[in-house]
Design an enzyme around this catalytic site. Structure first.
Site, PDB file in Angstrom:
ATOM      1  N   PHE A   1     110.559  32.540  40.454  1.00 41.19           N
ATOM      2  CA  PHE A   1     109.575  31.596  40.601  1.00 41.19           C
ATOM      3  C   PHE A   1     108.596  31.948  41.284  1.00 41.19           C
ATOM      4  O   PHE A   1     108.422  32.982  42.089  1.00 41.19           O
ATOM      5  CB  PHE A   1     110.292  30.318  41.205  1.00 41.19           C
ATOM      6  N   CYS A   2     107.427  31.216  41.079  1.00 41.05           N
ATOM      7  CA  CYS A   2     106.012  31.220  41.857  1.00 41.05           C
ATOM      8  C   CYS A   2     105.826  30.082  42.601  1.00 41.05           C
ATOM      9  O   CYS A   2     106.641  29.065  42.631  1.00 41.05           O
ATOM     10  CB  CYS A   2     105.220  31.954  41.322  1.00 41.05           C
ATOM     11  N   TRP A   3     104.604  29.639  42.887  1.00 41.78           N
ATOM     12  CA  TRP A   3     103.962  28.433  43.505  1.00 41.78           C
ATOM     13  C   TRP A   3     104.162  27.361  42.168  1.00 41.78           C
ATOM     14  O   TRP A   3     104.819  26.156  42.412  1.00 41.78           O
ATOM     15  CB  TRP A   3     102.847  28.243  43.977  1.00 41.78           C
TER      16      TRP A   3
ATOM     17  N   VAL B   1     107.959  26.374  43.033  1.00 39.31           N
ATOM     18  CA  VAL B   1     108.108  25.788  44.302  1.00 39.31           C
ATOM     19  C   VAL B   1     107.648  24.122  44.428  1.00 39.31           C
ATOM     20  O   VAL B   1     108.462  23.574  44.783  1.00 39.31           O
ATOM     21  CB  VAL B   1     107.464  26.524  45.501  1.00 39.31           C
TER      22      VAL B   1
END
Length: 353
Positions: free
Chosen positions: A93-95, A122
Site C-alpha cells: 500500500f501507499c498513501w 493509508v
C-alpha cells in the site's frame, strides 16, 4: 495479476495471520503514520520522493514519471529480493493506493510474488479508523486500574495480558507513560497511530464481555482519548491499588532509569517546579544534580503526585470504587483476578496478540 483488496478484506487476512503488510512509501511517511504491524520497503527514499515531486510540480508529470522510472529501475533487484524473503502473502500500500503501490504490485506479480494491493491505501485505512472511532463498539464492562504513581499499574496489566486477559494498554499505544516525565526515553506516538492501535485492539477484543485498562487522563502524551472511550472509562468499575511507598519508588526507578536520562529528568522537573513548595523543590533539584534519585522520587511522590492523585480519586463515588491493599505487583495481579471472578474468566479470555 495482483488483486485489489479493501480495508475489510485486509483485516480478515490479518486476523487469520495469513498476510504481511508492506508500506512502500518513503521512510519519513512511514514513521509519521502507517498501518500498525506494517513493514517499510520504500519504492523511493525521502530524497528521491522530494526530487520526483518537485519535477511533477515544476516541470511536468511526464518528467516526474521518467525520473521515477530511472530511480526504480536501478533498485529493482534489491527491492524484489526484500519481498521474496517474506514467507506470507503480501499486501502493498501507499498513501492513496496510487502509482507507488500499483508499480510495486505490478513488478512483484511479474516476478511471481503473490501480492495484493490495498485499495485507497493509508487514506482508506484512516477513514476506516475514523468511522470506527465515531461509532465505537465497546464491551459491556470496564475494569479501570487506578493507583498512586509507581504502583506498577502498567506492569500489572501487562502481566494479566500475558495470561490471556483482555487488556488495553493505553500507555503502550501512546508510547508515553502519562506524566510530565512520561516521554523520557520514548518517542511518543501521534494521534493517528494511537487511534489505529486502539481501534485494532478493540477489534481483537470484540468478543470479550469486559476489558481492563489503566485510568489515564484524557491526554496521554501527544494522544487524546476519544470521547466515547473516556465516557466508557468513567462508567467502569474503578479499582484502586494501594501499595507501600518503598515498593513504588523501586518501580519508578526501574521503569524510568533516571541515571540514563539526567538532562531530560531535570528539564521535565523544571516544568512543574513552580507547583511545589519552594524548599522541597530546591531539595529535589539538588537531588537530581547529585543523582540521589531515590530521594528525588520520594519527594516527588509525597509533595506532588500523591496529593494530585488523591484529588482525582475523590471524584469517584464509593459505589464505583474497589480498593485493593497489596504489598507488590504479584499480589495485585492475584487480587484483580479474584475480583473479576472465575465465572467471568471462563470463555472470556482473549489471547495476547
Amino acid at each position: 495479476m495482483f488483486r485489489d483488496i479493501t480495508v475489510e478484506d485486509m483485516m480478515v487476512l490479518r486476523e487469520k495471520g495469513k498476510n504481511v503488510l508492506i508500506d512502500v512509501r518513503s521512510p519519513s511517511e512511514f514513521n509519521h503514520s502507517t498501518i500498525p504491524g506494517s513493514l517499510n520497503i520504500p519504492l523511493f527514499n525521502d530524497e528521491e520522493r522530494a526530487e520526483v515531486g518537485t519535477l511533477y510540480k515544476q516541470v511536468s508529470p511526464e518528467a516526474a514519471q521518467e525520473r521515477g522510472l530511472e530511480i526504480v529501475s536501478a533498485k529493482l533487484p534489491d527491492f524484489i529480493k526484500a519481498f521474496k524473503q517474506l514467507d506470507k502473502e503480501i499486501t502493498v500500500f501507499c498513501w492513496r493506493g496510487g502509482m507507488r503501490s500499483k508499480t510495486s504490485a505490478t513488478v512483484l506479480d511479474l516476478m511471481n510474488v503473490k501480492v495484493n494491493r490495498l485499495q485507497g491505501g493509508v487514506r482508506a485505512y484512516r477513514k476506516w479508523v475514523v468511522n470506527k472511532t465515531e461509532r465505537m463498539d465497546l464491551p459491556q464492562k470496564a475494569y479501570v486500574l487506578n493507583g498512586n504513581t509507581g504502583t506498577g499499574k502498567t506492569l500489572i496489566l501487562r502481566t494479566l495480558q500475558k495470561e490471556g486477559y483482555p487488556v488495553i494498554d493505553l500507555e503502550e499505544m501512546a508510547n508515553h507513560r502519562g506524566s510530565i516525565f512520561g516521554q523520557i526515553g520514548l518517542q511518543p506516538h501521534n494521534q493517528k497511530t494511537f487511534d489505529s492501535l486502539l481501534i485494532e485492539r478493540l477489534e481483537q477484543l470484540k468478543d470479550s464481555s469486559y476489558v481492563l485498562f489503566e485510568g489515564e487522563s484524557k491526554r496521554i502524551g501527544r494522544a487524546v482519548l476519544p470521547d466515547a472511550f473516556s465516557d466508557f472509562k468513567e462508567k467502569g468499575i474503578q479499582i484502586f491499588i494501594e501499595m507501600p511507598i518503598e515498593e513504588r519508588i523501586q518501580h519508578i526507578l526501574e521503569d524510568y532509569q533516571p541515571w540514563k536520562y539526567k538532562g531530560e529528568c531535570m528539564e521535565a522537573f523544571r516544568k512543574i517546579k513552580s507547583r511545589i513548595h519552594t524548599p522541597i523543590a530546591a531539595q529535589i533539584e539538588e537531588g537530581l544534580k547529585t543523582e540521589e534519585f531515590s530521594l528525588v522520587v520520594k519527594l516527588l511522590l509525597e509533595y506532588y503526585y500523591d496529593p494530585r492523585y488523591k484529588f482525582s480519586a475523590d471524584q469517584y463515588p464509593d459505589s464505583h470504587k474497589v480498593t485493593l491493599q497489596v504489598q507488590n505487583v504479584g499480589e495485585a495481579v492475584e487480587k484483580i483476578k479474584n475480583l473479576i471472578g472465575q465465572s467471568s474468566q471462563k470463555g472470556k479470555r482473549v489471547a495476547s496478540i
